[in-house]
Structure formats: C-alpha cells, structure tokens
Design an enzyme around this catalytic site. Sequence first.
Site, short mmCIF file in Angstrom:
data_model
loop_
_atom_site.label_atom_id
_atom_site.label_comp_id
_atom_site.label_asym_id
_atom_site.label_seq_id
_atom_site.Cartn_x
_atom_site.Cartn_y
_atom_site.Cartn_z
CB SER A 61 -11.99 2.92 -2.73
OG SER A 61 -11.94 3.79 -1.62
CE1 TYR A 100 -13.79 3.24 -7.29
CE2 TYR A 100 -16.17 2.92 -7.44
CZ TYR A 100 -14.93 2.49 -7.03
OH TYR A 100 -14.80 1.30 -6.36
NE ARG A 155 -26.31 1.62 -4.43
CZ ARG A 155 -25.01 1.49 -4.17
NH1 ARG A 155 -24.52 1.77 -2.98
NH2 ARG A 155 -24.18 1.11 -5.11
CG ASP A 196 2.58 6.25 -5.94
OD1 ASP A 196 1.54 5.78 -6.48
OD2 ASP A 196 2.89 7.45 -6.00
CB SER A 243 -16.84 -0.93 -8.40
OG SER A 243 -17.94 -0.30 -7.78
CG ASP A 259 -2.17 0.86 1.05
OD1 ASP A 259 -2.05 2.09 0.90
OD2 ASP A 259 -3.27 0.30 1.03
CG LEU A 260 0.48 6.00 -1.35
CD1 LEU A 260 1.68 5.90 -2.25
CD2 LEU A 260 -0.67 6.70 -2.11
CG LEU A 281 -7.84 -5.48 -2.67
CD1 LEU A 281 -7.84 -5.68 -1.16
CD2 LEU A 281 -9.18 -5.89 -3.25
#
Length: 268
Positions: free
Chosen positions: A72, A133, A171, A48, A108, A31-32, A68
């Site tokens: 997001s 996105y 939802r 990165d 997504s 991860d960053l 991932l």
Amino acid sequence: MKTVLITGASGDVGTHLRRELAGRYKLKLSDLRPLADKAKGEVFAKADISRMADALRITKGVDAIVHLGGYSVEGPWEGILQANIIGCYNMFEAARRNGVKRFLFATSNHAVGFYPRKQKIDHRVYIKPDGRYGVSKVFGEALGSLYSDKYGMEVFLMRIGNVNARPIDKRRLSIVFTPRDLAQLVSIGIDHPKIRFEIVYGVSGNKRSWYDNSNAYRLGYEPQDDSESYAKEILERNEKEHPVGALYQGGAFTHVESVPNPAPLPKK
Ligand SMILES: NC(=O)c1ccc[n+]([C@@H]2O[C@H](COP(=O)([O-])OP(=O)(O)OC[C@H]3O[C@@H](n4cnc5c(N)ncnc54)[C@H](O)[C@@H]3O)[C@@H](O)[C@H]2O)c1
C-alpha cells in the site's frame, strides 16, 4: 443481503470498512495477516492473493469484491510485483472464473501523482504514476478496463486519496477521505445498478480538492465531510515540504526512490 468479499481486511482501510459496513452486507473478510480483533460472527479466510489457488478459494460465492489487499505504499519491486501485479491479476481472474459480477478496486491518487497541484483533474485524464506503487495501481486499473470490456465484469475503480478521520498535513487537506465517506462510496460501488466501468476519486468533499469528482457525484455520492475546518490549524504549523513534492499531487512519492521507511514485505 449481498455477500461482499473484502481483501486486505486486516489493514487500515479494511478495518474502517469492516466497522462501517457491518450489518449492511454479509461480509467475508480475507487477508494474509489475521484480523487483530475478530468480532463474533465475522467470517475470515486467510489467503495469499499472489497464489491463484487462494484467490480462487476466497472469491467463490460472493456477489461483489472490494479489493484492498496488497502493498500500500512505495516499496521494493519484489513486494509490489507479488502483491499488486500478480495478486491483482489473480483477483480479477479468479473473480471472472467464479462468476463474480462486481469488482471494486482500491486504486490510488498515486496513479496520477505527477499531475501538478495547480491542475484540477477528472476521471478522464491520462495516468501519471509517481512510482512503482503508482504503476502497480495503473496495472490494476488496466485489468479493470479489460475485464469490463472483454468479460462484462462491472468494475468500480476508486482512486483513493488518504483514508483518515481527519487530515494530517497540508497535502492531506486536499485528499482526505473519511471513513463514513469511504463507506458511502463503496456502497455506491456495490449497489448502483448501472455500473459497467467507472473511475471515481475516493476523497471527501474537500474544498481544497485537486479533483473534479463529478463522476462520483453523477452516481449519487454526497460526501459528508470537508477538511476545511482543519485548514487554519494545519496551515499555521507552516510545515516545510520538499520543493518537488510540493509541486505535485503525489507529494513525497514524486521525489523519493522509496519512502524512508518502506513497509516490510508481508510475512507469509
Ligand atoms: N490508506 C490509504 O489512504 C490509501 C490510499 C490510496 C490507496 N489505498 C489502497 O487501499 C488498499 C488498502 O490500504 P491500507 O492503507 O489499508 O493498506 P494496509 O497496508 O494497511 O493493508 C493492506 C493489507 O493487504 C494485505 N496484503 C498484502 N499482501 C497480501 C497478499 N499477498 N495476500 C493477501 N493480503 C495481502 C496486508 O496484510 C494488509 O493487511 C491498498 O490497496 C492501498 O494501496 C489506500
């Protein structure tokens, strides 16, 4: 034991996956941002992914990648461009150059967010992104298709609903994806012997699902959870939804330019 790289490991989904997959694979986390609570024995590499050199470094010597890492939610183009367009390209290309056979991508529900709620959709429908996105997720899906067809990479695209232990609103009754169901689907993506290019929906076995997830079931997915036990309590709240958002699967993403509180750009 397979070595599996998880990008975005410090994020919400990554944190669930680290816990759920511990001991099943040799996990290499990246991860960053640093991991909040790095456990003993966890291997972490800060990177990165918008930099190719970093992507090349972290993809060396792994059997599979669960990608991932990225922006997001809906947000400013610059953040999405760096993390989800450039970063996603770098990850596929670095995986190819390093000979990584299998690539799981967290796409997504927002890649198809403009389908109406009254329509059940399967993995064959044309894309209908509901924002920048969503478009970036479609871009990742297209890269997956290209790298599978041209380079023989085994690609597993998970159109994730909402990862959470329980649904938080009406939802989410249709799209919640519990951590143990997430872990099961990811394991299928890593281990199934016959994956070349597959699109599945990352959702639990929700009675109110908008998805025909038969492609995941064909590959052996047997979700353990169904949001229905929360339905009465959530529906009794009678929460008002925006009239446009209420029509479409993508909810609020379909009617706002950017969510009221877009996530800040990741710190480098
Ligand atoms: N959470 C959900 O319910 C959900 C639903 C659909 C899709 N997804 C997708 O699943 C993935 C994980 O989601 P999440 O909820 O854990 O998001 P998150 O924002 O909590 O985590 C994303 C992680 O990516 C990292 N990241 C961002 N830019 C980066 C860069 N340039 N280089 C390296 N790392 C970078 C961030 O630091 C962060 O830790 C995302 O790709 C998201 O789009 C999640």
